[in-house]
Design a protein around this motif. Structure first.
Motif, PDB file in Angstrom:
ATOM      1  N   GLY A  92       0.157  -4.227 -16.099  1.00 61.10           N
ATOM      2  CA  GLY A  92       0.364  -2.914 -16.704  1.00 61.10           C
ATOM      3  C   GLY A  92      -0.378  -2.669 -18.014  1.00 61.10           C
ATOM      4  N   HIS A  93       0.048  -1.597 -18.655  1.00 65.78           N
ATOM      5  CA  HIS A  93      -0.576  -1.159 -19.910  1.00 65.78           C
ATOM      6  C   HIS A  93       0.547  -0.855 -20.875  1.00 65.78           C
ATOM      7  CE1 HIS A  93      -4.552  -1.026 -18.010  1.00 65.78           C
ATOM      8  NE2 HIS A  93      -3.864  -0.716 -16.929  1.00 65.78           N
ATOM      9  N   TRP A  94       0.729  -1.735 -21.816  1.00 69.39           N
ATOM     10  CA  TRP A  94       1.961  -1.798 -22.584  1.00 69.39           C
ATOM     11  C   TRP A  94       1.930  -0.964 -23.864  1.00 69.39           C
ATOM     12  CZ3 TRP A  94       3.696  -6.537 -25.879  1.00 69.39           C
ATOM     13  CH2 TRP A  94       5.078  -6.460 -26.157  1.00 69.39           C
ATOM     14  N   TRP A  95       2.908  -0.060 -24.011  1.00 69.48           N
ATOM     15  CA  TRP A  95       3.265   0.525 -25.295  1.00 69.48           C
ATOM     16  C   TRP A  95       2.084   1.163 -26.031  1.00 69.48           C
ATOM     17  CZ3 TRP A  95       7.070  -2.941 -28.633  1.00 69.48           C
ATOM     18  CH2 TRP A  95       7.668  -2.176 -29.630  1.00 69.48           C
ATOM     19  N   TYR A  96       1.558   0.511 -27.055  1.00 66.68           N
ATOM     20  CA  TYR A  96       0.474   1.123 -27.826  1.00 66.68           C
ATOM     21  C   TYR A  96      -0.844   1.155 -27.049  1.00 66.68           C
ATOM     22  CZ  TYR A  96       3.609   1.016 -31.849  1.00 66.68           C
ATOM     23  OH  TYR A  96       4.664   1.222 -32.699  1.00 66.68           O
ATOM     24  N   TYR A 105       3.608  -0.319 -14.972  1.00 62.18           N
ATOM     25  CA  TYR A 105       5.063  -0.190 -15.004  1.00 62.18           C
ATOM     26  C   TYR A 105       5.363   0.878 -16.040  1.00 62.18           C
ATOM     27  CZ  TYR A 105       4.249  -3.434 -18.899  1.00 62.18           C
ATOM     28  OH  TYR A 105       3.768  -4.044 -20.029  1.00 62.18           O
ATOM     29  N   SER A 106       6.540   1.471 -15.939  1.00 70.45           N
ATOM     30  CA  SER A 106       6.798   2.620 -16.825  1.00 70.45           C
ATOM     31  C   SER A 106       7.398   2.227 -18.164  1.00 70.45           C
ATOM     32  CB  SER A 106       7.743   3.601 -16.137  1.00 70.45           C
ATOM     33  OG  SER A 106       9.062   3.049 -16.136  1.00 70.45           O
ATOM     34  N   PRO A 121       6.137  11.232 -14.915  1.00 69.53           N
ATOM     35  CA  PRO A 121       4.920  11.575 -15.672  1.00 69.53           C
ATOM     36  C   PRO A 121       4.115  10.341 -16.098  1.00 69.53           C
ATOM     37  CG  PRO A 121       6.863  11.857 -17.055  1.00 69.53           C
ATOM     38  CD  PRO A 121       7.366  11.613 -15.659  1.00 69.53           C
ATOM     39  N   LYS A 122       4.790   9.244 -16.354  1.00 71.38           N
ATOM     40  CA  LYS A 122       4.041   8.054 -16.774  1.00 71.38           C
ATOM     41  C   LYS A 122       3.210   7.507 -15.617  1.00 71.38           C
ATOM     42  CE  LYS A 122       6.550   6.110 -20.707  1.00 71.38           C
ATOM     43  NZ  LYS A 122       7.125   4.832 -21.195  1.00 71.38           N
ATOM     44  N   PHE A 123       3.811   7.348 -14.469  1.00 68.85           N
ATOM     45  CA  PHE A 123       3.034   6.859 -13.323  1.00 68.85           C
ATOM     46  C   PHE A 123       1.911   7.830 -12.952  1.00 68.85           C
ATOM     47  CE2 PHE A 123       6.155   3.534 -12.409  1.00 68.85           C
ATOM     48  CZ  PHE A 123       5.340   2.546 -11.892  1.00 68.85           C
ATOM     49  N   ARG A 124       2.204   9.135 -13.073  1.00 71.00           N
ATOM     50  CA  ARG A 124       1.144  10.091 -12.738  1.00 71.00           C
ATOM     51  C   ARG A 124      -0.031   9.975 -13.703  1.00 71.00           C
ATOM     52  NH1 ARG A 124       3.364  15.840 -10.671  1.00 71.00           N
ATOM     53  NH2 ARG A 124       4.371  15.100  -8.747  1.00 71.00           N
ATOM     54  N   MET A 125       0.279   9.785 -14.971  1.00 67.52           N
ATOM     55  CA  MET A 125      -0.810   9.589 -15.945  1.00 67.52           C
ATOM     56  C   MET A 125      -1.679   8.427 -15.483  1.00 67.52           C
ATOM     57  SD  MET A 125      -0.562   8.394 -19.961  1.00 67.52           S
ATOM     58  CE  MET A 125       0.166   6.796 -19.483  1.00 67.52           C
ATOM     59  N   TYR A 126      -1.022   7.325 -15.146  1.00 65.00           N
ATOM     60  CA  TYR A 126      -1.785   6.155 -14.705  1.00 65.00           C
ATOM     61  C   TYR A 126      -2.561   6.439 -13.425  1.00 65.00           C
ATOM     62  CZ  TYR A 126      -2.981   1.624 -12.813  1.00 65.00           C
ATOM     63  OH  TYR A 126      -3.671   0.561 -12.290  1.00 65.00           O
ATOM     64  N   LYS A 127      -1.916   7.095 -12.479  1.00 62.50           N
ATOM     65  CA  LYS A 127      -2.573   7.350 -11.191  1.00 62.50           C
ATOM     66  C   LYS A 127      -3.785   8.265 -11.355  1.00 62.50           C
ATOM     67  CE  LYS A 127       1.607   8.039  -9.309  1.00 62.50           C
ATOM     68  NZ  LYS A 127       2.776   8.191  -8.395  1.00 62.50           N
ATOM     69  N   ARG A 128      -3.706   9.211 -12.290  1.00 62.66           N
ATOM     70  CA  ARG A 128      -4.871  10.068 -12.534  1.00 62.66           C
ATOM     71  C   ARG A 128      -6.041   9.250 -13.093  1.00 62.66           C
ATOM     72  NH1 ARG A 128      -0.857  13.703 -14.762  1.00 62.66           N
ATOM     73  NH2 ARG A 128      -0.382  15.248 -13.151  1.00 62.66           N
ATOM     74  N   ILE A 129      -5.721   8.316 -13.993  1.00 57.93           N
ATOM     75  CA  ILE A 129      -6.788   7.490 -14.570  1.00 57.93           C
ATOM     76  C   ILE A 129      -7.334   6.537 -13.514  1.00 57.93           C
ATOM     77  CG2 ILE A 129      -7.336   5.797 -16.354  1.00 57.93           C
ATOM     78  CD1 ILE A 129      -4.890   7.033 -17.898  1.00 57.93           C
ATOM     79  N   LEU A 130      -6.441   5.982 -12.729  1.00 58.43           N
ATOM     80  CA  LEU A 130      -6.882   5.101 -11.652  1.00 58.43           C
ATOM     81  C   LEU A 130      -7.803   5.863 -10.694  1.00 58.43           C
ATOM     82  CD1 LEU A 130      -6.653   2.360 -10.206  1.00 58.43           C
ATOM     83  CD2 LEU A 130      -4.556   3.191  -9.112  1.00 58.43           C
TER      84      LEU A 130
END
Lengths: 430, 430, 430
Positions: free
Chosen positions: A339-343, A370-371, A381-390
């Motif tokens: 994943g991509h953590w916090w900051y 992971y959220s 919204p967090k997973f969608r942010m990631y999925k858009r970048i992916l």
């Protein structure tokens, strides 16, 4: 046209049902009760405070939820540029039927009431999961959590071990440990028995990981029982500040023991590396921690070498550590990027870090995302942010730059989003 | 089409009248007298020297300006790829009517003469400001600058404090301090009085910031008066190299005192973190400094915690520190991200660093850019470089990736380019 | 359309005949004998091992090449996302007529046989060079290599010095040195004579560089002959672990002496900075090394200042060090940026690092790329990967962002791909 390709890939990725492999959900109250639970998330309170809102305004004892939301909404204006704010707007639109682009003093009450109505429904948490495309979420349980009262196939227990490693000197922690295990911890042997009992308890309740967050200067080393005994006596004696070397020895001893139990119980050991606690001492709740990016995974070589059968899903707090993470996962069979953590959980960093992983780490060894959420509404919204970048990376760097087909790109996306979660954590019943 | 969108956004951003919040302009000679002042900028001399030009060719005593330009132009060929070279071409085209893409041995004299003609005009500095869309520029004044002889609403004083913190052991510095304040500095008490007088002097002359550049190993700590007294005596005794711990203690003492005065006088304290002086010992003038990127803002936690009412606009020298800067500004109310400094002032770094800030730091807490220029002619190409990158980020990451309207994007651009300069520094008369 | 522009630029760049300035080619067996030599490259074995393949499967003594390939192909599936895998597919298609996108259990034998047929041809190595657009490749020779038996204008010798600096305490290394030079090394004076003889030997055989890889904590300092003598006696005495300070002093002494000889013999000194050897102790052959990215070029200030006439082409292992490399090359006339090494040799890192260099370092001071290959077949896909990224950067950041013509962009590409190799290393006969 790349923009269209990105949209197509995103739509496909967004249709995959996922398991969220790291959250802070309370399984007895997984979803929000009011919008105050949403805006009370530290991402909003700390940013509002940073932009000028007084801590006392946010944390006034007994504050009514509606009033809290009113105060916070007024202070969101300076944050409208942030990706965190976009999570709030997106979840409001998708989950609560909100139709505008900004939440303002003019429209927040309508949103508040709409949210309240839905949250009050009997199966709101299940609805959120379904609408978010999540079929299970991992928890982060205190070591003395009884782990009863919910479906552990949907809310999957994980053993959080920060207190055991870093706060065993606190009498309260040892008391909790004694109550949870029936084992009075008076030294190395009883400590080992007690922690073994915790693992038995967690594994028998379907736990699928052990997890810990670690400061940047932590460098795990094996400590002998003899040295640990001295350290235990010094740290747990009470009365005065214990010697720092003893504290470190005891922390290392417990940490190493956790890895041994992960080995025995075949649990992945999530390492979340790099956080300094309580840096901004006057910060709001959960808004005090920062970091020192001068950390290296070389500090973990002994651990990775010492436990070849333990799987270590590793998260790093700073993007500058991401290349080391990718390289260690490329070399060590037991290191997984996680994943991509916090900051580092914002688009510019995710894009850079995720691209490097996708290009150099075996596709089977990457947990995409992971959220880290506290309330279920944030998964969407967090997973969608990631999925858009992916989708962006797959479109630009794989389909365009490397000539992949869309299907190949989607298969890789599916693997890091879902396949590897199943492979690495083997959640029960899925 | 994103390229068109970028151009539209740039054109709008480029029409905003700005205040440049950090320069090294000499207000008594703000603009260049000949093209030698332009090409004498360290960005060109150090690159030409690095590419093979002898230092003696550049720094020959009594060198005629025209001859200096002839020599440098001949040595610009290896630099034509650099963004620094593009500043030179852009300012030549915009300010001097130059019509080609490269300055060569064939065309430089025409350019030299055209520049000379315009520079000799009576209001050249004002023309440059107007043409650059700047209505005021901040200075970086020595602590003993009389601050008279110019309009301080256009050339805004700032108190530069490097000498006070790091060179108080030099008799010459203490002499300058005594002359500037009438206070003979013989110990901690007189030092405090003297520095207080400097703040009074600067504030009464419209100063809007205190500023300092700091080496990567500096970590501010509060030092007691007693410890400082010992350190002062040791460092200022003369005769032999003073103890390093005493030097550090005195530097910390003075630095902390500056923060106290910033608090009292409500001045922002610009921290420019990370430079090692005189690394390349045989380098050209101002072309000797480099850095060690192993620095962390955690070194400044005590300071940020200790002075909640002081605003700290922070610049970092290396892009690898940018995530920490963004995170600290996201958490600490008194930390502001400030521009793109020196070795990070080039497109690839600005794009990466600016995007991360725009996504995670409250929009009110970001000073987009300052030119750091020594002569006014550089404001135009440097700000335009930044505005083009800002337009690119707003187009790609906000309008395309996040669905913003162009107007929203422009509002954010305006805020970081101008609004926050007014909010943070409150320049007088604007 | 930027995609078309990128393709045009790539096609032009790909037509330039190159010299590969750093490889590990064995000039007596420069090309592969079977596909096992290709898949035996550590990039594949370490990734397959990391993804789950047992080391014993890979390194079984006496393993038949065909069987080795069969085993590895079966384990490539998890790596299909990696850029390393794409090298394998691209070289298979270009050099062996392979027509599919993936090498699978279904098609590998056809590929194996096709490769074998071509590799068995009498002039396979020359064919590969021609097809890869390479007219010479630099070697990395052990210090006791006789350097005979091949055309040193095509396979250009370089003196590798790791053993001399870091393993002189090993009797075997001193024995090899004695045999190579006829000089029994018993102290500082004989060591200096012996190393001088190595330089004479190498230069007389057309060597064009001295090279070394360095751990992240190495910080070269001049050591006096007296101190070195003590260190030599301690380190080379045998019997027991020598003092770490003595080891460091001797390493520094030898390293400094190499720089002195590079000065005398006018050889560039390739520094490859940042690798920790044997971190993953159970790794496959050449798959054990990792790094600590906390390294700074400031550690090399004394060296760069001390040898202004020695050219130092510098490679860094971690992308986070790239900005320092660009800045040091921008300031120090004798520092050259050199390629994209190992863990930074993948598209996301190359793109970021290369863009920063092209924007800030004189165009004459950048060696764009070297392959680092062990077998000639890898030159083609590795250089093409780089050339595609270079074309992308030139298209997006120079033609689009800065308004360059395609011709200007190509000239810069040509300079970093070929011109600077000729300028910096001056390979004989080219």
């Amino acid at each position: 046209m790349v923009t269209e390709l990105r949209k197509r890939l995103f739509a496909e990725l967004d249709s995959i049902v996922l398991v969220d492999p790291h959250t802070h959900i309370n399984p007895l109250q997984p979803a929000s009760a009011t919008l105050a639970d949403i805006l009370g998330y530290h991402y909003f309170t700390e940013l509002a405070h940073s932009a000028g809102m007084a801590k006392t305004e946010i944390e006034e004892p007994g504050l009514d939820p509606r009033e809290k939301v009113a105060r916070l909404v007024e202070n969101l204006v300076p944050l409208e540029n942030t990706v965190q704010y976009s999570w709030f707007v997106e979840l409001s639109r998708e989950l609560f039927g909100f139709e505008e682009d900004r939440v303002t003093m003019r429209n927040w009450e309508t949103l508040y009431d709409a949210a309240l109505a839905r949250m009050s429904g009997p199966d709101w948490a299940d609805q959120v999961l379904r609408q978010s495309g999540l079929e299970a979420v991992f928890l982060t349980n205190d070591f003395d959590d009884p782990l009863t009262g919910w479906d552990t196939r949907v809310y999957v227990p994980c053993l959080r071990t920060d207190d055991l490693v870093f706060h065993l000197g606190t009498a309260g922690v040892r008391d909790r440990l004694a109550r949870a295990t029936g084992e009075e911890v008076s030294g190395v042997a009883s400590l080992r028995r007690a922690i073994g009992l915790l693992f038995e308890h967690f594994v028998s309740h379907n736990a699928r990981a052990c997890a810990i967050s670690l400061p940047p200067d932590f460098a795990p080393k094996k400590v002998s029982d003899g040295r640990a005994a001295t350290a235990f006596d010094s740290v747990c004696a009470g009365g005065g500040q214990p010697d720092e070397r003893d504290q470190r020895a005891l922390a290392n001893f417990v940490f190493w023991m956790l890895a041994e139990y992960c080995d025995e119980f075949q649990l992945p050991f999530d390492l979340m590396i790099g956080v300094h606690r309580n840096v901004y001492t006057s910060g709001v709740f959960q808004g005090k921690d920062l970091y020192d990016s001068r950390v290296s995974l070389i500090q973990y070589s002994d651990l990775f070498n010492g436990f070849p059968s333990v799987v270590f899903p590793v998260s790093v707090l700073a993007s500058v550590t991401n290349q080391e993470l990718a390289s260690f996962a490329w070399i060590f069979p037991n290191v997984i990027t996680n994943g991509h953590w916090w900051y580092s959980n914002s688009p510019a960093f995710i894009e850079h870090d995720c691209a490097a992983r996708l290009e150099t780490v075996p596709g089977t060894k990457q947990i995409g995302y992971y959220s880290d959420m506290y309330k279920l509404e944030f998964g969407l919204p967090k997973f969608r942010m990631y999925k858009r970048i992916l989708a962006k990376i797959l479109a630009e760097r794989f389909v365009v730059d490397r000539g992949w087909t869309e299907q190949q790109a989607l298969d890789l996306g599916r693997q890091v989003l879902r396949g590897n979660v199943d492979r690495v954590f083997r959640p029960a019943g899925l």
